[in-house]
Scaffold this motif. Structure first.
Motif, short mmCIF file in Angstrom:
data_model
loop_
_atom_site.label_atom_id
_atom_site.label_comp_id
_atom_site.label_asym_id
_atom_site.label_seq_id
_atom_site.Cartn_x
_atom_site.Cartn_y
_atom_site.Cartn_z
N UNK A 129 -0.90 19.82 62.20
CA UNK A 129 -0.05 20.66 61.07
C UNK A 129 1.27 20.23 61.04
N UNK A 130 1.85 20.05 62.49
CA UNK A 130 3.22 19.71 62.52
C UNK A 130 3.46 18.23 62.18
N UNK A 131 2.70 17.45 62.30
CA UNK A 131 2.51 16.03 61.84
C UNK A 131 2.35 16.04 60.44
N UNK A 132 1.56 16.59 59.91
CA UNK A 132 1.51 16.44 58.50
C UNK A 132 2.97 17.11 57.60
N UNK A 133 3.33 18.25 58.41
CA UNK A 133 4.55 18.82 57.98
C UNK A 133 5.67 17.59 57.60
N UNK A 134 5.68 17.03 58.71
CA UNK A 134 6.55 15.90 58.61
C UNK A 134 6.45 14.51 57.81
N UNK A 135 5.04 14.32 57.94
CA UNK A 135 4.83 13.12 57.22
C UNK A 135 3.56 12.95 56.14
N UNK A 136 3.14 14.29 55.63
CA UNK A 136 2.27 14.27 54.85
C UNK A 136 0.93 13.75 55.20
N UNK A 137 0.14 12.90 54.37
CA UNK A 137 -0.92 12.24 54.73
C UNK A 137 -0.59 10.44 54.86
#
Length: 299
Positions: A273-281
């Protein structure tokens, strides 16, 4: 002794290594230890017990370390057994190997065994999904697939045979150590699940090259990845603890299924979740973020 070499990877395993080596010496001609420069008594204990000890720098990847051992160790046997330092074979499995190995069909190049878990000195036999693993294979016929987690042995040719008996995963460290280890594992699991979903890596193992049990496990993981974050961890816990009877094993059973089946997987989802918050997909952004925040280079 059987025509088997045992390969054990270690880093600070003084609490386990004697038990593991003595167990391996009950059925194998040779025991090899590939150590990642332990700072405790692991090397001293292993050498004193007669194991052949080699050292190689840890590349934060189990598969690469194991494959380094396959490529560089002077095996004199026809078969090699992958065994972790906190694992050992049951008496029943050793006897079954002694009976089966001399009469194996020539087309068999890998043997599959069930892995059973002991947690806080209790055998967890309710609520578990059966874990069958290819751990014994002919030298030159198998390698470990290059994954961050959930890596399996891949056979280049031949067939596998499932034996009836099991080997045991029984870690003797404290619960605090277990929690720290799984928190560390969670980013690796997050990377593996992001790769399953978004294809982060340039190279991938085809599912049809896995043995049947590993392929089934990988297919279930693909379905799990498609489920909503956080809810999937909760449902997985309910499935194990309620529907598969994990609640029947008391306090230690609850701790196992809660910590391994819900807590750990929730941490994995939180990091995704944290990674996708910063980077999307975006795979490129995700790789750069993981390298910057976790010092992990994804090739």
């Amino acid at each position: 002794m059987l025509d088997i070499s045992v390969l054990i990877l270690t880093y600070n395993e003084e609490i386990h290594i004697e038990r593991c080596i003595l167990n391996a010496q009950r059925f194998a001609k040779e025991v090899f230890v590939v150590d990642s420069f332990s700072t405790d008594e692991t090397i001293k204990i292993a050498a004193a017990l007669g194991a052949k000890v080699f050292q190689n720098k840890w590349e934060q990847n189990y598969a690469r370390q194991f494959n380094w051992g396959l490529d560089h160790l002077p095996f004199q046997t026809s078969w090699v057994f992958r065994l972790d330092a906190d694992e050992y074979l049951t008496d029943e499995l050793i006897k079954e190997l002694q009976y089966q190995m001399p009469q194996l069909d020539k087309q068999i190049s890998g043997l599959v065994f069930e892995r059973k878990m002991i947690f806080m000195n209790k055998l967890i036999n309710r609520g578990m999904i059966q874990m069958n693993m290819l751990r014994l294979f002919k030298v030159g016929h198998g390698r470990c697939e290059d994954r961050w987690m959930d890596e399996h042995i891949i056979l280049s040719n031949g067939h596998t045979l499932q034996l009836k008996s099991a080997f045991i995963d029984h870690n003797l460290n404290t619960l605090g150590w277990w929690l720290t280890k799984h928190n560390h594992y969670s980013i690796r699991e997050a990377i593996d699940m992001l790769d399953t979903e978004l294809y982060l890596f340039d190279h991938r193992i085809k599912t049809d090259s896995l043995n049947k049990d590993a392929a089934m496990k990988r297919a279930k993981k693909m379905k799990y990845v498609r489920l909503p974050l956080f809810w999937r961890a909760f449902f997985y816990f309910l499935y194990r603890y309620v529907f598969k009877g994990g609640f029947l094993q008391g306090t230690k059973g609850f701790l196992w299924h809660f910590l391994q089946g819900w807590w750990y997987r929730t941490i994995v989802d939180a990091k995704i979740y944290e990674i996708k918050q910063h980077c999307g997909s975006d795979p490129v952004k995700i790789k750069k973020y993981i390298q910057a925040q976790y010092q992990i280079v994804i090739e």
